[in-house]
Design a protein around this motif. Sequence first.
Motif, PDB file in Angstrom:
ATOM      1  N   ASP A   1      -3.912  -2.305  -5.793  1.00 22.69           N
ATOM      2  CA  ASP A   1      -3.312  -2.717  -4.521  1.00 22.69           C
ATOM      3  C   ASP A   1      -4.190  -3.854  -3.996  1.00 22.69           C
TER       4      ASP A   1
ATOM      5  N   PHE B   1      -5.172   2.810   3.092  1.00 23.95           N
ATOM      6  CA  PHE B   1      -4.836   2.549   4.470  1.00 23.95           C
ATOM      7  C   PHE B   1      -3.527   1.771   4.550  1.00 23.95           C
TER       8      PHE B   1
ATOM      9  N   THR C   1      -4.827  -3.853   4.361  1.00 19.81           N
ATOM     10  CA  THR C   1      -5.672  -3.687   3.180  1.00 19.81           C
ATOM     11  C   THR C   1      -6.487  -4.947   2.938  1.00 19.81           C
TER      12      THR C   1
ATOM     13  N   SER D   1       0.829  -1.213   0.000  1.00 18.20           N
ATOM     14  CA  SER D   1       0.000   0.000   0.000  1.00 18.20           C
ATOM     15  C   SER D   1       0.856   1.254   0.000  1.00 18.20           C
TER      16      SER D   1
HETATM   17 MG    MG Z   1      -1.949  -2.901   2.207  1.00 14.52          MG
END
Ligand code: MG
Length: 429
Positions: free
Chosen positions: A266, A238, A246, A226
Motif C-alpha cells: 500500500d 490507517f 497513508t 488502504s
Molecule cells: Mg492510504
Amino acid sequence: MIPKVKVGNILAKQSNHSKENVLLIGCYLNHENEEQFLYSMDELKALTDAANGNPQYQVIQKREKFHPATLIGKGKLQEVLEVIEEKNIDLVVFNHELSPSQSRNITNELSGIKVIDRTQLILDIFAQRAKTKEGQLQIELAQYQYLLPRISGQGIQLSRLGGGIGTRGPGETKLESDRRHIRRRINEIEKQLQAIVSHRERYRLKRKSNQIIQIALVGYTNVGKSTIFNKLTKAETFEENQLFATLDPMTRKMKLPCGLIVIITDTVGFIQDLPTTLVAAFRSTLEEVREADLIIHVKDASNSENDLQEKTVMQLLNELDAASIPMLSVYNKVDLIEQSLSNSEPLFMSAISDNDIVRLKLKIEEALKESMINYHVLLPDNDGKLLTQLKINSIVEEQTWNDDKAGYDCKGYILESLPLYQQIKKYMQ
Ligand SMILES: [Mg+2]
Ligand SMILES: Nc1nc2c(ncn2[C@@H]2O[C@H](COP(=O)(O)OP(=O)(O)OP(=O)(O)O)[C@@H](O)[C@H]2O)c(=O)[nH]1
C-alpha cells in the motif's frame, strides 16, 4: 479588464479554538480552466483539514497574469487584510507555490501574518503523519530543501512564524540557524537515508530471490487504496477520509484464489502539483512501486475529476520510471454512483463489498497471467519440494499424476524473471 473576483465563506466558524483559522487564497489566469482551478481550491481546503487547520474563508482572483511581486494584486491584498481582521485569521495559505521574494512581500503587506503555500501545507501534513524513521528523514530533508533558498540574505524571519501549520518538522531553533547549518543537516540526513535505502535494497533482493511476486497499489490520495489493501490482506493500515492518510508504504503477503502467494504494498497517495522536493524525497519510498511485477491503479469512480487524478498519477509514475510495468486499473467506490456495472475491463468495484474483493482477486490473477509465460513440466516424483514451490510461486492450472513417467504433469503460468523458472526448465515437456 476588471479581474473577476470571488470571495466566499467556506465553513461556519467552528467552536474548536485550538485549530488555526485559515484563509485560502487562489489565483488563476484568464486562459486557465476554471473548473479544474476550483477543484484544486476544494483540494486545498481538504488539505487544510488534513493539516488540522480550520478553513474559514477563501479569496479568489482571476488575472491576466500573476503579479510578479505579490501574485495577486495590491488592491486584492488590501481586501485580504480586512478579511484577516474580520475573521480572526491566523494563517494564510496560497494555492500557488510562492517564490521566496513573493512570500516575503506578501507577509509584509499583510502586516506579518503567517503566510504559507500549497507546498508547505503538504510538507506539514507529511511531517505530522510520517511514522517511520525513513519517512521522517525524508520529510525533514524536503522541508530543508524548501527552506534553503528562502532563508538567504534578507530571507524570512522564521522565528516570527511561531508554531502551527507550516512550521512542523524540523525544530524551530534549527530553522533559525544559518544556511551552513542547514546544509550540514541535509548532508547528514542524506547519509542516514542512504544507509536505510541500502538496507532495504538488500531486503528487496532477498525477497526477489525468494521468488515472490510483488504487487503495488497506487492511486490518487483518498481513492481507497488502504481500504482495498486491508480487505485483500485483512491487515490494519490507517484508512481515513482524509488526504494523505497513508505515508509510509506497508507490505503484506496475500494468497490468491489459485493458491499463488504474492506480496502487496500500500503506498502514499498522489496529488496534483506535488512539490518537486517531495517527489524526489519519496522516490526511494516509491521504489517499491518501481520493483513491482504488477501495479494496481485505484481510481475513484465517484469523483468528477477522476480524469485529472488519473493523469496526475500517470505523470508521476512516469517520473518514477514505473510507467512500463503491467497495470490493472480499478474503479473503486461505485456504491456512491448510479451506474450499471459491468464485469468487463476495467473493473468497477466497491471496497466495502466482499464479493467485489473476490472479483478483484480474480482480476489480479488474470492480469498477472498476462505477463507470465505458459509452462508444461513433468516433475519427477522425488522432487516434491519443487511442486510445492510451483504451487506457491506460480499459477498451477493442471496437475496430474503420470504413472508411466512416475512424475507430476503440471501445466500453468509463471513469471519468466523468477529464478524458479530456470529451475523447472530442465523438466519442460
Ligand atoms: Mg492510504
Ligand atoms: N463509499 C465508499 N467509501 C470507500 C470505498 N473505499 C474506500 N472508501 C472510503 O474512502 C476514504 C479513503 O479511503 P482510504 O483507503 O484511506 O484511501 P487511500 O487511497 O488509502 O488514501 P491515502 O492514504 O490518503 O492516499 C475512507 O473514508 C474509506 O472508508 C468504497 O468502495 N466505497
